[in-house]
Scaffold this active site. Structure first.
Site, PDB file in Angstrom:
ATOM      1  N   SER A 118       5.163  22.687  12.817  1.00 36.94           N
ATOM      2  CA  SER A 118       6.303  22.902  13.715  1.00 36.94           C
ATOM      3  C   SER A 118       5.842  23.359  15.087  1.00 36.94           C
ATOM      4  O   SER A 118       6.570  23.229  16.056  1.00 36.94           O
ATOM      5  CB  SER A 118       7.214  24.002  13.184  1.00 36.94           C
ATOM      6  OG  SER A 118       7.591  23.759  11.880  1.00 36.94           O
ATOM      7  N   HIS A 139       5.868  15.103  13.108  1.00 37.96           N
ATOM      8  CA  HIS A 139       6.779  16.221  12.839  1.00 37.96           C
ATOM      9  C   HIS A 139       8.120  15.681  12.333  1.00 37.96           C
ATOM     10  O   HIS A 139       8.965  15.262  13.125  1.00 37.96           O
ATOM     11  CB  HIS A 139       6.940  17.038  14.130  1.00 37.96           C
ATOM     12  CG  HIS A 139       7.751  18.291  13.991  1.00 37.96           C
ATOM     13  ND1 HIS A 139       8.361  18.904  15.055  1.00 37.96           N
ATOM     14  CD2 HIS A 139       8.065  19.037  12.901  1.00 37.96           C
ATOM     15  CE1 HIS A 139       9.005  19.973  14.632  1.00 37.96           C
ATOM     16  NE2 HIS A 139       8.852  20.066  13.330  1.00 37.96           N
ATOM     17  N   GLU A 151       9.064  13.520  15.511  1.00 37.96           N
ATOM     18  CA  GLU A 151       8.441  13.877  16.789  1.00 37.96           C
ATOM     19  C   GLU A 151       6.950  13.572  16.625  1.00 37.96           C
ATOM     20  O   GLU A 151       6.276  14.192  15.798  1.00 37.96           O
ATOM     21  CB  GLU A 151       8.695  15.372  17.056  1.00 37.96           C
ATOM     22  CG  GLU A 151       8.483  15.802  18.474  1.00 37.96           C
ATOM     23  CD  GLU A 151       8.769  17.305  18.678  1.00 37.96           C
ATOM     24  OE1 GLU A 151       8.646  18.096  17.718  1.00 37.96           O
ATOM     25  OE2 GLU A 151       9.087  17.687  19.806  1.00 37.96           O
ATOM     26  N   ASN A 189      11.084  22.373  19.159  1.00 35.40           N
ATOM     27  CA  ASN A 189      11.185  23.829  19.038  1.00 35.40           C
ATOM     28  C   ASN A 189      11.117  24.554  20.376  1.00 35.40           C
ATOM     29  O   ASN A 189      11.542  25.701  20.479  1.00 35.40           O
ATOM     30  CB  ASN A 189      10.121  24.343  18.062  1.00 35.40           C
ATOM     31  CG  ASN A 189      10.567  24.076  16.645  1.00 35.40           C
ATOM     32  OD1 ASN A 189      11.717  24.336  16.301  1.00 35.40           O
ATOM     33  ND2 ASN A 189       9.688  23.535  15.823  1.00 35.40           N
TER      34      ASN A 189
HETATM   35  N1  LIG Z   1      10.901  23.984   6.692  1.00 36.15           N
HETATM   36  C1  LIG Z   1      11.235  23.287   7.768  1.00 36.15           C
HETATM   37  O1  LIG Z   1      12.424  23.163   8.126  1.00 36.15           O
HETATM   38  C2  LIG Z   1      10.164  22.578   8.569  1.00 36.15           C
HETATM   39  C3  LIG Z   1      10.552  21.584   9.473  1.00 36.15           C
HETATM   40  C4  LIG Z   1       9.560  20.871  10.166  1.00 36.15           C
HETATM   41  C5  LIG Z   1       8.214  21.191   9.972  1.00 36.15           C
HETATM   42  N2  LIG Z   1       7.862  22.188   9.104  1.00 36.15           N
HETATM   43  C6  LIG Z   1       6.427  22.446   8.900  1.00 36.15           C
HETATM   44  O2  LIG Z   1       6.038  21.839   7.665  1.00 36.15           O
HETATM   45  C7  LIG Z   1       4.962  22.589   7.079  1.00 36.15           C
HETATM   46  C8  LIG Z   1       5.365  22.994   5.666  1.00 36.15           C
HETATM   47  O3  LIG Z   1       6.523  23.787   5.732  1.00 36.15           O
HETATM   48  P1  LIG Z   1       7.460  24.016   4.449  1.00 36.15           P
HETATM   49  O4  LIG Z   1       8.728  24.589   4.956  1.00 36.15           O
HETATM   50  O5  LIG Z   1       7.463  22.784   3.606  1.00 36.15           O
HETATM   51  O6  LIG Z   1       6.622  25.158   3.680  1.00 36.15           O
HETATM   52  P2  LIG Z   1       6.674  25.573   2.132  1.00 36.15           P
HETATM   53  O7  LIG Z   1       6.262  27.002   2.089  1.00 36.15           O
HETATM   54  O8  LIG Z   1       7.976  25.152   1.525  1.00 36.15           O
HETATM   55  O9  LIG Z   1       5.526  24.668   1.450  1.00 36.15           O
HETATM   56  C9  LIG Z   1       4.171  24.805   1.761  1.00 36.15           C
HETATM   57  C10 LIG Z   1       3.363  24.329   0.562  1.00 36.15           C
HETATM   58  O10 LIG Z   1       1.982  24.279   0.947  1.00 36.15           O
HETATM   59  C11 LIG Z   1       1.202  24.618  -0.189  1.00 36.15           C
HETATM   60  N3  LIG Z   1      -0.151  24.958   0.230  1.00 36.15           N
HETATM   61  C12 LIG Z   1      -0.612  26.119   0.770  1.00 36.15           C
HETATM   62  N4  LIG Z   1      -1.941  26.027   0.985  1.00 36.15           N
HETATM   63  C13 LIG Z   1      -2.327  24.788   0.576  1.00 36.15           C
HETATM   64  C14 LIG Z   1      -3.589  24.097   0.523  1.00 36.15           C
HETATM   65  N5  LIG Z   1      -4.702  24.670   0.949  1.00 36.15           N
HETATM   66  N6  LIG Z   1      -3.608  22.848   0.019  1.00 36.15           N
HETATM   67  C15 LIG Z   1      -2.466  22.260  -0.436  1.00 36.15           C
HETATM   68  N7  LIG Z   1      -1.261  22.858  -0.421  1.00 36.15           N
HETATM   69  C16 LIG Z   1      -1.195  24.101   0.084  1.00 36.15           C
HETATM   70  C17 LIG Z   1       1.992  25.772  -0.804  1.00 36.15           C
HETATM   71  O11 LIG Z   1       1.604  25.968  -2.164  1.00 36.15           O
HETATM   72  C18 LIG Z   1       3.438  25.278  -0.648  1.00 36.15           C
HETATM   73  O12 LIG Z   1       3.877  24.569  -1.804  1.00 36.15           O
HETATM   74  C19 LIG Z   1       4.703  23.762   8.032  1.00 36.15           C
HETATM   75  O13 LIG Z   1       3.649  23.414   8.903  1.00 36.15           O
HETATM   76  C20 LIG Z   1       6.014  23.888   8.788  1.00 36.15           C
HETATM   77  O14 LIG Z   1       5.860  24.464  10.063  1.00 36.15           O
HETATM   78  C21 LIG Z   1       8.801  22.871   8.389  1.00 36.15           C
END
Ligand SMILES: NC(=O)c1ccc[n+]([C@@H]2O[C@H](COP(=O)([O-])OP(=O)(O)OC[C@H]3O[C@@H](n4cnc5c(N)ncnc54)[C@H](O)[C@@H]3O)[C@@H](O)[C@H]2O)c1
Length: 296
Positions: A118, A139, A151, A189
Site C-alpha cells: 500500500s 496495487h 495501481e 493513499n
Molecule cells: N487490506 C487492504 O485493504 C489492502 C489493500 C491494498 C493493499 N494492501 C497490502 O497488501 C499486503 C497484504 O495485506 P493484507 O491486508 O492482505 O494482510 P494480512 O495480514 O491479511 O495477510 C498477510 C499474510 O502474509 C503472511 N505472511 C507473513 N510473512 C510471510 C512470509 N514471509 N511469506 C509468506 N507469507 C507471509 C501472513 O501469514 C498473512 O497470512 C500489504 O502489503 C498491504 O499493505 C492491503
C-alpha cells in the site's frame, strides 16, 4: 504469463489468487502459516459461491477455478516455476526486503516480481534484488475480485517492458490499470489517507461527531462510506502506518498523523479487526453503533 505465485494468503493474497485463477492462470498460493492457507481456501470458496449465486460464474467454473490454485508453505518450491510473483505479505519493510531477496534467489531469472504494498517504496524493495528492471508495484484494491482498479507503480529502475506486461496483464484480469510513479503513498493513499486523517482531526478538534462527519461525506459528497467508517474497515493501524510513510517521505508537517489516531492504535482500537474503532462492531459489521467513547 501462465504461472503466477502469490505470496501471503491474507485478505489481499486470497483475493489476488482468486482473481488470477478465475481468469485461467495456474496459481501457487504461498504462506508461512498453514492455517492462513486453509482459511484462504475457505474464503475463496465462499466468495466463488457468491459469484455463482449472482450468475457471474457457474458451479462448474467454481470447481475449475479452485482446481487452478495450489497451496505451499515453502517459498522456494512455490515460486520455482513462476512467470510472475505477486507479493501480498504483511506490510512491513524489513519483511518485504527479506522476501524479495529470497524471491530473487528462487524465482526464475526472467520472472517479474510485483508487490501489492500500500505504501512501501518499490525502488527500495527493488534494491534488495539483482533484477531492478523487473520489480513493479501491482496495487490491487480490496475486495480484489470486485474492485476494478490496479495501481501499477513504476520504481526508479522499472523498465517500459515490465510496465507494459503488467498493464496488459491487468486488463486480461478485466481490471483497469493506472500507471503511477513511485513516491510516498503513490496516488491512492496519498489522496485517501490525508482525507481520513483530516476527518479524524475534525473529530479530535470537536468540529463534529462521528456520525455527522461520515454523513457529510456520504450524503454531501456521494462517498459510499464515510471516512471514519472506512478507516475502521481499512484498519486504524494500517492508516497510521501509511500516514507515517507520507510524513517521513515528504518531511512535511501537513502529513502528521492526528494524535487521536495514534492514541487509538496504541490503545488497541484498530477498527473492525479489533471489534472497535470509531464504531463498535461487537454486534457485527452491519449498521454499527458509534463507539461509546465518541457517543454524546
Ligand atoms: N487490506 C487492504 O485493504 C489492502 C489493500 C491494498 C493493499 N494492501 C497490502 O497488501 C499486503 C497484504 O495485506 P493484507 O491486508 O492482505 O494482510 P494480512 O495480514 O491479511 O495477510 C498477510 C499474510 O502474509 C503472511 N505472511 C507473513 N510473512 C510471510 C512470509 N514471509 N511469506 C509468506 N507469507 C507471509 C501472513 O501469514 C498473512 O497470512 C500489504 O502489503 C498491504 O499493505 C492491503
Amino acid at each position: 504469463m501462465k504461472k503466477i505465485a502469490v505470496i501471503g494468503s491474507g485478505t489481499m493474497g486470497n483475493g489476488i489468487a482468486h482473481t488470477f485463477a478465475q481468469f485461467g492462470y495456474q496459481v501457487n498460493l504461498v504462506d508461512v502459516r498453514g492455517e492462513a492457507l486453509e482459511q484462504a481456501m475457505v474464503t475463496i470458496s465462499k466468495n466463488l459461491d457468491r459469484q455463482v449465486a449472482k450468475e457471474v460464474i457457474t458451479g462448474k467454473d467454481k470447481t475449475i477455478i479452485l482446481g487452478n490454485i495450489s497451496t505451499f508453505s515453502d517459498l522456494k518450491t512455490g515460486v520455482a516455476e513462476a512467470d510472475l510473483v505477486v507479493e501480498a505479505a504483511t506490510e512491513n519493510m524489513e519483511l518485504k526486503l527479506k522476501i524479495f531477496k529470497d524471491l530473487d534467489a528462487f524465482a526464475p531469472k526472467e520472472a517479474i516480481l510485483a508487490s501489492n504494498t500500500s505504501s512501501i517504496s518499490i525502488t527500495r524493495i527493488a534494491s534488495a534484488t539483482e533484477r531492478r528492471d523487473r520489480i513493479i508495484g501491482m496495487h490491487f484494491m480490496n475486495p480484489v475480485p470486485v474492485m476494478k482498479l490496479v495501481e501499477v507503480i513504476r520504481g526508479y529502475a522499472t523498465s517500459d517492458q515490465t510496465t507494459n506486461i503488467i498493464m496488459d496483464l491487468s486488463r486480461k484480469l478485466s481490471k483497469v490499470p493506472v500507471e503511477v510513479n513511485d513516491y510516498p503513498g503513490f496516488v491512492a493513499n496519498r489522496i485517501l489517507m490525508p482525507m481520513i486523517n483530516e476527518a479524524i482531526y475534525s473529530l479530535y478538534e470537536g468540529v463534529a461527531g462521528v456520525r455527522e462527519i461520515d454523513t457529510v461525506m456520504t450524503l454531501g459528497m456521494a462517498h459510499p462510506m464515510g471516512p471514519l467508517q472506512l478507516a475502521d474497515f481499512i484498519g486504524l493501524d494500517v492508516c497510521l502506518a501509511i500516514m507515517q510513510v507520507l510524513h517521513e517521505g515528504f518531511a512535511n508537517p501537513k502529513y502528521a498523523p492526528c494524535p487521536l489516531l495514534v492514541n487509538m492504535v496504541t490503545a488497541g482500537k484498530k477498527g473492525v479487526k479489533s471489534g472497535e474503532g470509531f464504531y463498535d462492531y461487537s454486534q457485527g459489521i452491519k449498521n454499527p453503533e458509534v463507539s461509546a467513547k465518541f457517543s454524546k
